[in-house]
Design a protein around this motif. Structure first.
Motif, PDB file in Angstrom:
ATOM      1  N   THR A   1       0.850  -1.182   0.000  1.00  0.00           N
ATOM      2  CA  THR A   1       0.000   0.000   0.000  1.00  0.00           C
ATOM      3  C   THR A   1       0.892   1.239   0.000  1.00  0.00           C
ATOM      4  O   THR A   1       2.115   1.130  -0.080  1.00  0.00           O
ATOM      5  CB  THR A   1      -0.943   0.006   1.228  1.00  0.00           C
TER       6      THR A   1
ATOM      7  N   LEU B   1      -5.449   7.702   6.813  1.00  0.00           N
ATOM      8  CA  LEU B   1      -6.117   6.543   6.237  1.00  0.00           C
ATOM      9  C   LEU B   1      -7.117   7.016   5.183  1.00  0.00           C
ATOM     10  O   LEU B   1      -8.037   7.774   5.497  1.00  0.00           O
ATOM     11  CB  LEU B   1      -6.832   5.758   7.348  1.00  0.00           C
TER      12      LEU B   1
ATOM     13  N   THR C   1      -9.933   6.507   3.842  1.00  0.00           N
ATOM     14  CA  THR C   1     -11.290   5.973   3.866  1.00  0.00           C
ATOM     15  C   THR C   1     -12.225   7.109   3.485  1.00  0.00           C
ATOM     16  O   THR C   1     -11.778   8.214   3.191  1.00  0.00           O
ATOM     17  CB  THR C   1     -11.634   5.458   5.276  1.00  0.00           C
TER      18      THR C   1
ATOM     19  N   GLU D   1     -11.646   0.595  11.489  1.00  0.00           N
ATOM     20  CA  GLU D   1     -11.392   1.260  10.197  1.00  0.00           C
ATOM     21  C   GLU D   1     -10.116   0.701   9.558  1.00  0.00           C
ATOM     22  O   GLU D   1     -10.061   0.452   8.363  1.00  0.00           O
ATOM     23  CB  GLU D   1     -11.234   2.774  10.387  1.00  0.00           C
ATOM     24  N   TRP D   2      -9.068   0.522  10.393  1.00  0.00           N
ATOM     25  CA  TRP D   2      -7.795  -0.020   9.918  1.00  0.00           C
ATOM     26  C   TRP D   2      -8.005  -1.428   9.353  1.00  0.00           C
ATOM     27  O   TRP D   2      -7.571  -1.738   8.246  1.00  0.00           O
ATOM     28  CB  TRP D   2      -6.792  -0.040  11.073  1.00  0.00           C
TER      29      TRP D   2
ATOM     30  N   TYR E   1      -9.795  -1.395   6.101  1.00  0.00           N
ATOM     31  CA  TYR E   1      -8.906  -0.959   5.020  1.00  0.00           C
ATOM     32  C   TYR E   1      -7.999  -2.111   4.582  1.00  0.00           C
ATOM     33  O   TYR E   1      -7.830  -2.368   3.395  1.00  0.00           O
ATOM     34  CB  TYR E   1      -8.076   0.251   5.468  1.00  0.00           C
TER      35      TYR E   1
ATOM     36  N   SER F   1     -10.006  -4.597   2.626  1.00  0.00           N
ATOM     37  CA  SER F   1     -10.308  -4.124   1.267  1.00  0.00           C
ATOM     38  C   SER F   1      -9.085  -4.253   0.360  1.00  0.00           C
ATOM     39  O   SER F   1      -9.205  -4.608  -0.811  1.00  0.00           O
ATOM     40  CB  SER F   1     -10.825  -2.686   1.282  1.00  0.00           C
ATOM     41  N   LYS F   2      -7.898  -4.003   0.907  1.00  0.00           N
ATOM     42  CA  LYS F   2      -6.663  -4.177   0.124  1.00  0.00           C
ATOM     43  C   LYS F   2      -6.444  -5.653  -0.200  1.00  0.00           C
ATOM     44  O   LYS F   2      -5.994  -5.998  -1.291  1.00  0.00           O
ATOM     45  CB  LYS F   2      -5.452  -3.609   0.869  1.00  0.00           C
TER      46      LYS F   2
END
Length: 182
Positions: free
Chosen positions: A12, A125, A127, A156-157, A160, A163-164
């Motif tokens: 990322t 981040l 988002t 949230e982390w 993320y 999703s990656k």
């Protein structure tokens, strides 16, 4: 820490600012608490409280509310810019880029971090909306291990990271299909 070694690592590119936690421990602790308590705006807090009171809102309603909240945030940001009010953060000695992430760990590219040292940092981040996440981490075995993060920021982390991971799986599947088509 060793129990997290099985975490998948995904490439990322995230911005991070950080410093040794001992350099300004009181200032960092206050900022860590402040950044999540207010979550940076009262309208976002109102939206969270509304969701908590009424349960899961209807799908379309949630999207519209979140878009309205984001428009409100943009207007506030423009007002701050026009009146030259800048959001103040604790000064951090180093800026870098997170090149690889996993659940509870990450890699900071091209930075010399001291082994078994506690750091305080802020991660941007990407988002919706973009979040600044305060975090404490320890560098160990070539990875930065999350020591302390607020609960909502952690979810949230993790979202993320997931999703990656999904994007990587889609890419691998597409590459495999392309190879089979040849």
């Amino acid at each position: 820490m060793e129990s997290y070694i099985k975490s998948r690592l995904i490439e990322t590119s995230l911005k991070i600012e950080f410093d040794k936690a001992q350099n300004n421990s009181e200032i960092f602790a206050r900022e860590f608490t402040r950044l999540t308590q207010s979550d940076e705006d009262p309208i976002g807090e109102w939206l969270r409280l509304t969701k908590a009171k009424k349960g899961n809102l209807e799908g379309d309603s949630v999207i519209i509310l979140e878009l309205l909240v984001e428009i409100y945030r943009k207007i506030e940001s423009l007002e701050r810019t026009l009146s030259s009010i800048k959001k103040e953060y604790a000064p951090l000695a180093q800026k870098g880029e997170i090149t690889t992430i996993g659940h509870s760990c990450f890699v900071v590219g091209n930075m010399l971090l001291e082994e078994n040292t506690l750091y305080y940092g802020r991660i941007e981040l990407p988002t919706f909306p973009t979040r600044i996440i305060p975090i404490y981490f320890v560098y160990h075995s070539e990875l930065a291990w999350v020591e302390q993060i607020h609960g909502r920021d952690e979810s949230e982390w993790d979202s993320y990271v997931a999703s990656k991971e999904r994007a990587l799986i889609r890419t691998l599947k597409q590459n495999k299909r392309d190879e089979n088509d040849e």
